[in-house]
Scaffold this motif. Structure first.
Motif, PDB file in Angstrom:
ATOM      1  N   HIS A 185      23.897  31.256  43.420  1.00 29.49           N
ATOM      2  CA  HIS A 185      22.763  32.255  43.689  1.00 29.49           C
ATOM      3  C   HIS A 185      21.607  31.666  43.301  1.00 29.49           C
ATOM      4  O   HIS A 185      21.279  31.516  42.147  1.00 29.49           O
ATOM      5  CB  HIS A 185      23.183  33.345  43.463  1.00 29.49           C
ATOM      6  CG  HIS A 185      24.344  34.278  44.077  1.00 29.49           C
ATOM      7  ND1 HIS A 185      24.084  34.779  45.473  1.00 29.49           N
ATOM      8  CD2 HIS A 185      25.420  34.570  43.757  1.00 29.49           C
ATOM      9  CE1 HIS A 185      25.272  35.525  45.748  1.00 29.49           C
ATOM     10  NE2 HIS A 185      26.051  35.176  44.610  1.00 29.49           N
ATOM     11  N   CYS A 208      27.285  37.454  50.223  1.00 27.58           N
ATOM     12  CA  CYS A 208      28.450  36.968  49.065  1.00 27.58           C
ATOM     13  C   CYS A 208      29.485  38.031  49.180  1.00 27.58           C
ATOM     14  O   CYS A 208      29.019  38.974  49.236  1.00 27.58           O
ATOM     15  CB  CYS A 208      27.962  36.362  47.998  1.00 27.58           C
ATOM     16  SG  CYS A 208      29.075  35.787  46.660  1.00 27.58           S
ATOM     17  N   CYS A 225      30.647  39.105  46.704  1.00 28.59           N
ATOM     18  CA  CYS A 225      30.085  39.927  45.450  1.00 28.59           C
ATOM     19  C   CYS A 225      28.987  41.183  45.769  1.00 28.59           C
ATOM     20  O   CYS A 225      28.745  41.989  45.190  1.00 28.59           O
ATOM     21  CB  CYS A 225      29.478  39.070  44.358  1.00 28.59           C
ATOM     22  SG  CYS A 225      27.746  38.424  44.803  1.00 28.59           S
ATOM     23  N   GLN A 275      32.574  35.149  42.184  1.00 28.60           N
ATOM     24  CA  GLN A 275      33.253  34.628  43.215  1.00 28.60           C
ATOM     25  C   GLN A 275      33.270  33.052  43.483  1.00 28.60           C
ATOM     26  O   GLN A 275      34.255  32.586  44.009  1.00 28.60           O
ATOM     27  CB  GLN A 275      32.548  35.064  44.410  1.00 28.60           C
ATOM     28  CG  GLN A 275      32.555  36.588  44.750  1.00 28.60           C
ATOM     29  CD  GLN A 275      33.832  37.185  44.889  1.00 28.60           C
ATOM     30  OE1 GLN A 275      34.628  36.637  45.548  1.00 28.60           O
ATOM     31  NE2 GLN A 275      33.920  38.064  44.452  1.00 28.60           N
ATOM     32  N   CYS A 294      28.093  33.654  40.736  1.00 24.86           N
ATOM     33  CA  CYS A 294      28.607  34.894  40.300  1.00 24.86           C
ATOM     34  C   CYS A 294      30.231  34.711  40.282  1.00 24.86           C
ATOM     35  O   CYS A 294      30.660  33.620  40.018  1.00 24.86           O
ATOM     36  CB  CYS A 294      28.273  35.781  41.644  1.00 24.86           C
ATOM     37  SG  CYS A 294      29.353  35.583  43.080  1.00 24.86           S
TER      38      CYS A 294
END
Ligand SMILES: [Zn+2]
Length: 486
Positions: free
Chosen positions: A301, A357, A359, A296, A294
């Motif tokens: 993921h 996370c 995110c 980050q 993502c």
């Protein structure tokens, strides 16, 4: 008037558009922007409940499939034994060798697809054949029905969306739409799902690097999908053959497959040459987009609503402790044609976090793809993976970053042992190579846990052996006689 499939004019043909319940599919697997706000942000309990439900559905499909009937019965598993995802470890895993046996015994595609015959299946639904890259051995055949084929691009679109791609962007795709999934996934992901104009230039063999650069500048390309080696090559071609710094393109982002870049040196190198962030992904032709970074960029993921990943010890087949390296074993929820239940991908992975996370997502995160476990060489009791040489090879700017391992068997006093020679390319303009061989041998010993011999070669010398096309590289050449292999 509509035909049996619902197609206009009473058509009886298995039209792609009418062979499928699209609304139900997107309800089940939300479109990228909806996904980013919903499933992706669900609590771990809710994700687990969804996976449990989908796993039980896949099991129903599996029990009707002759490949799994035979595999599970051989392992003594009965339908009542599997009541939830918690029981998944009771099912045996299988790998590409089992697929090859299945396809050999029941040519051409084996019993695994699950249809009565391909010809009868094609009367009502389209099917597409894709294969693996064949980095090790003969490529694996995978059939895609509409759901499987659509997932392939929807998964890629979700990852690209979370990496910042938006309608109005223009993405260049130097990957050929061939038997490999990738070019198709990115093209369809951009075109069918994201409002992004794809430019399908194909690999460097289809469109020369200089022309790739010219197209990008002419069309105002601002996003790219490519492999690391080719991104480095493009930056060089732009400077040397086109006379412009690739940074002048003003690229917004690059989505790529970084491999075992555990120290981030490869990413840093591409980012500095291109002046934009690079995102890592992991996928195979069976699962499509399996894991993605993502915004980050703090682990990849897993695509938890479409598949379930386990990480199992390469020797015992038991789950490894969190943070340990093992084989990625996958159960795919979106496959009914060629269902995939506990398939040992023999790709090495490592869980880095099950926590939330930054995110906001609880989707579990894994490290970069760490290599193929069937590419393993056992040296004096230590398992060595050729891909694991990457950080060492890239630790000295005098190398080109290319390497190739050669496994040998040495027989001495009637006993045999395996040895590994690591060929490392050096740059034509590297200057003095003093100390480089010793540095690489020391660094590799520290990284691999065992001594290997390093031999330096000139720039481009590994090309013919190591280059598999599309920016994919071969990292191991076997010189061991099969009868002596440990
Ligand atoms: Zn995240």
């Amino acid at each position: 008037m509509r035909g049996v499939s619902g197609a206009p004019g009473g058509s009886q043909l298995p039209t792609y558009r009418y062979s499928f319940d699209w609304d139900a599919f997107y309800e089940r697997y939300p479109l990228p922007d909806v996904f980013a706000k919903t499933v992706f942000l669900w609590s771990p309990e809710r994700i687990r409940a969804l996976q449990n439900e989908r796993f039980l559905e896949v099991m129903q499909v599996g029990w009707k499939n002759p490949f799994y009937q035979a595999l599970w019965r051989r392992a003594g598993v009965e339908p009542g034994d599997i009541r939830s995802l918690d029981d998944i470890a009771r099912l045996p895993t299988y790998n590409s060798d089992d697929l090859k046996t299945d396809q050999h015994e029941h040519p051409p595609f084996g019993l695994l697809p699950g249809y009565a015959s391909l010809q009868s299946h094609l009367q009502h639904a389209p099917v597409k054949l894709q294969t693996s890259g064949g980095t090790t051995g003969k490529p694996r055949n995978t059939l895609h029905g509409t759901a499987e084929w659509e997932w392939n691009s929807l998964g890629a679109a979700r990852a690209m969306y979370l990496q910042g791609v938006r309608p109005g962007d223009i993405m260049q795709i130097p990957a050929t739409c061939s038997l490999a999934n990738l070019g198709w996934a990115i093209y369809k992901g951009c075109h069918d799902y994201l409002g992004v104009m794809p430019i399908t230039t194909g690999s460097g063999l289809v469109t020369a690097s200089r022309r790739q650069i010219e197209i990008a500048f002419d069309a105002g390309v601002n996003c790219w999908m490519s492999f690391p080696e080719y991104l480095l090559r493009l930056a060089q071609a732009s400077r040397e053959e086109f006379g412009r710094d690739i940074r002048e393109l003003g690229t917004k982002m690059i989505t790529s497959f970084l491999g075992p870049d555990t120290e981030g040196t490869l990413r840093a190198q591409i980012e500095s040459l291109w002046g934009c962030p690079v995102y890592d992904n992991y996928g195979t032709n069976e699962v499509g987009e399996g894991a993605f970074e993502c915004a980050q960029r703090d682990g990849l993921h897993f695509m938890e609503d479409a598949m379930y990943f386990e990480i199992l010890d390469t020797e015992t087949g038991q789950p490894v402790a969190p943070g340990q390296v093992g084989n990625l074993v996958v159960t795919v929820f979106h496959r009914t044609l060629m269902p995939t239940i506990r398939f040992n991908l023999r790709d090495l992975g490592r869980l880095v976090s099950s926590q939330q996370c930054a995110c906001g997502s609880y989707f579990r995160r894994m490290d970069h793809f760490l290599g193929r476990s069937d590419n393993m060489v056992r040296l004096r009791g230590v398992n060595v993976y050729p891909m694991a040489c990457l950080p060492a090879v890239r630790s000295d700017p005098r190398t080109t970053g290319e390497w190739l391992c050669e496994a040998h068997t040495v027989v001495e006093d009637g006993r045999s042992r395996d040895e590994l020679i690591v060929y490392v390319e050096t740059r034509a303009n590297a200057g003095s190579l003093d100390g480089l061989q010793a540095h690489l041998e020391n660094r590799l010993k520290a990284d691999l846990g065992v001594s290997v011999e390093v031999r330096l070669t000139g720039q481009g010398q590994l090309d013919t052996v190591a280059n598999l096309g599309e920016g994919k590289a071969r990292r191991l050449v076997e010189k061991r006689p099969a009868y002596l292999k440990v």
